[in-house]
Scaffold this motif. Sequence first.
Motif, PDB file in Angstrom:
ATOM      1  N   THR A  83     -45.496  14.892 -40.254  1.00  0.00           N
ATOM      2  CA  THR A  83     -44.330  14.101 -39.850  1.00  0.00           C
ATOM      3  C   THR A  83     -44.105  14.212 -38.348  1.00  0.00           C
ATOM      4  O   THR A  83     -44.536  15.170 -37.697  1.00  0.00           O
ATOM      5  N   VAL A  84     -43.399  13.210 -37.845  1.00  0.00           N
ATOM      6  CA  VAL A  84     -43.153  13.081 -36.411  1.00  0.00           C
ATOM      7  C   VAL A  84     -41.728  12.564 -36.236  1.00  0.00           C
ATOM      8  O   VAL A  84     -41.202  11.885 -37.123  1.00  0.00           O
ATOM      9  N   THR A  88     -36.022   9.921 -37.983  1.00  0.00           N
ATOM     10  CA  THR A  88     -35.228  11.160 -38.048  1.00  0.00           C
ATOM     11  C   THR A  88     -35.969  12.193 -37.216  1.00  0.00           C
ATOM     12  O   THR A  88     -37.034  11.906 -36.664  1.00  0.00           O
ATOM     13  N   ALA A  89     -35.454  13.411 -37.177  1.00  0.00           N
ATOM     14  CA  ALA A  89     -36.231  14.525 -36.629  1.00  0.00           C
ATOM     15  C   ALA A  89     -37.456  14.730 -37.524  1.00  0.00           C
ATOM     16  O   ALA A  89     -37.429  14.400 -38.716  1.00  0.00           O
ATOM     17  N   ALA A 101     -39.911  15.572 -42.888  1.00  0.00           N
ATOM     18  CA  ALA A 101     -40.716  16.347 -43.848  1.00  0.00           C
ATOM     19  C   ALA A 101     -39.909  16.609 -45.115  1.00  0.00           C
ATOM     20  O   ALA A 101     -40.433  16.512 -46.232  1.00  0.00           O
ATOM     21  N   LEU A 102     -38.630  16.923 -44.938  1.00  0.00           N
ATOM     22  CA  LEU A 102     -37.795  17.176 -46.129  1.00  0.00           C
ATOM     23  C   LEU A 102     -37.644  15.892 -46.949  1.00  0.00           C
ATOM     24  O   LEU A 102     -37.699  15.920 -48.186  1.00  0.00           O
ATOM     25  N   ASN A 103     -37.474  14.776 -46.268  1.00  0.00           N
ATOM     26  CA  ASN A 103     -37.399  13.497 -46.989  1.00  0.00           C
ATOM     27  C   ASN A 103     -38.704  13.222 -47.737  1.00  0.00           C
ATOM     28  O   ASN A 103     -38.701  12.732 -48.871  1.00  0.00           O
ATOM     29  N   THR A 104     -39.809  13.542 -47.088  1.00  0.00           N
ATOM     30  CA  THR A 104     -41.117  13.338 -47.728  1.00  0.00           C
ATOM     31  C   THR A 104     -41.224  14.191 -48.994  1.00  0.00           C
ATOM     32  O   THR A 104     -41.718  13.726 -50.030  1.00  0.00           O
ATOM     33  N   GLU A 112     -41.567  17.004 -32.420  1.00  0.00           N
ATOM     34  CA  GLU A 112     -40.138  16.661 -32.403  1.00  0.00           C
ATOM     35  C   GLU A 112     -39.773  15.851 -31.165  1.00  0.00           C
ATOM     36  O   GLU A 112     -38.660  15.357 -31.058  1.00  0.00           O
ATOM     37  N   ARG A 113     -40.729  15.747 -30.221  1.00  0.00           N
ATOM     38  CA  ARG A 113     -40.418  14.941 -29.033  1.00  0.00           C
ATOM     39  C   ARG A 113     -41.689  14.263 -28.531  1.00  0.00           C
ATOM     40  O   ARG A 113     -42.795  14.687 -28.866  1.00  0.00           O
TER      41      ARG A 113
END
Length: 318
Positions: A35-36, A40-41, A46-49, A68-69
């Motif tokens: 995730t990137v 979202t952050a 990742a939590l959504n995934t 994250e950036r």
Amino acid sequence: MTVSVLVDCDTGIDDAVALLYLLAVPDVEIVGITTVAGNTAARAGALNTLRVLALAGRTGIPVAVGAERPLLADPLPHSTHVHGADGMGDAGLGEADESLVDPRPALRLLDDLSREHEGRLRILATGALTNLALALRADPSLPSRIRDVVVMGGAAEVPGNRTPAAEANIAHDPEAAQVVLSAGWPVTLVPLDVTVPEQLTEEHCARLAEGGAVGRFVAAISDHYMDFYTPILGRRAAPQHDALAAGVLTGEVVPTVCPRVRVEVECGNGPARGATVADTRGRYRGHPDQEGATVRVVLRTTGGFVDRLVARLESLDA
Ligand code: BDR
Ligand code: CA
């Protein structure tokens, strides 16, 4: 033969739909997810995934947190106005199990999978291209182990969506996009030109809501997405950007105009920052491929993918 796919995403409503779609297609195996930051952050993505995978009963797929950036620039605000504060349309979903986040950084997971599936791994990128740019920087030999990269991003002959010139995934990190699109590996770019016309409608959502857990989930998260898109489209519907790119990867979206041309990303700080300048000047001669170009740009498809997408989603509840 099973197709091994690493998905690099910023889950995100349409990323969630794309993941569910891939899980539903036979002979496709998601071997890892990175995730990137974007919708979202990266950690929230990742939590959504993990929520999506739990819903589909597929928690064995590694999910690793990435950048994250952006590579160089200051970060843009996350796209919460499109995807909700939680990135999942604020649909009141339960907590994800944080302990299931893979301990490896995203680049490590990508590197591991590129070796495990050497020459066969396909990458689907549905977020900013920061992770892939960092991976290329860390290991210039990475392309030799990757079969191809399919990117949801850019706007070739239509306006952007994050700005008048820039599509959101590219806008979040134009410098990274330039690195990825010029790396010489085979890239298929799936821009807004072909994703915006493929819309989930209220009728689709009503049908999904009558189904099982997956259908109800997609209908619930799509509500917020439709709120955002209604004034833009002039009707209550939601483009399925990321699922379109997934469909190009699986072959269920059939490109009809898809030239191999040079694509440059505008990295200046003016109003065109993040624009994808695709050299489509061959349009008057039937879009011939350009010598030396490695990026295919999907300019047209046969259309009609969303009905297939909905059927695939329904199959997960069957
Ligand atoms: C892209 O930007 C994100 O908001 C979506 O998830 C999609 O990947 C569309 O421009
Ligand atoms: Ca996305």
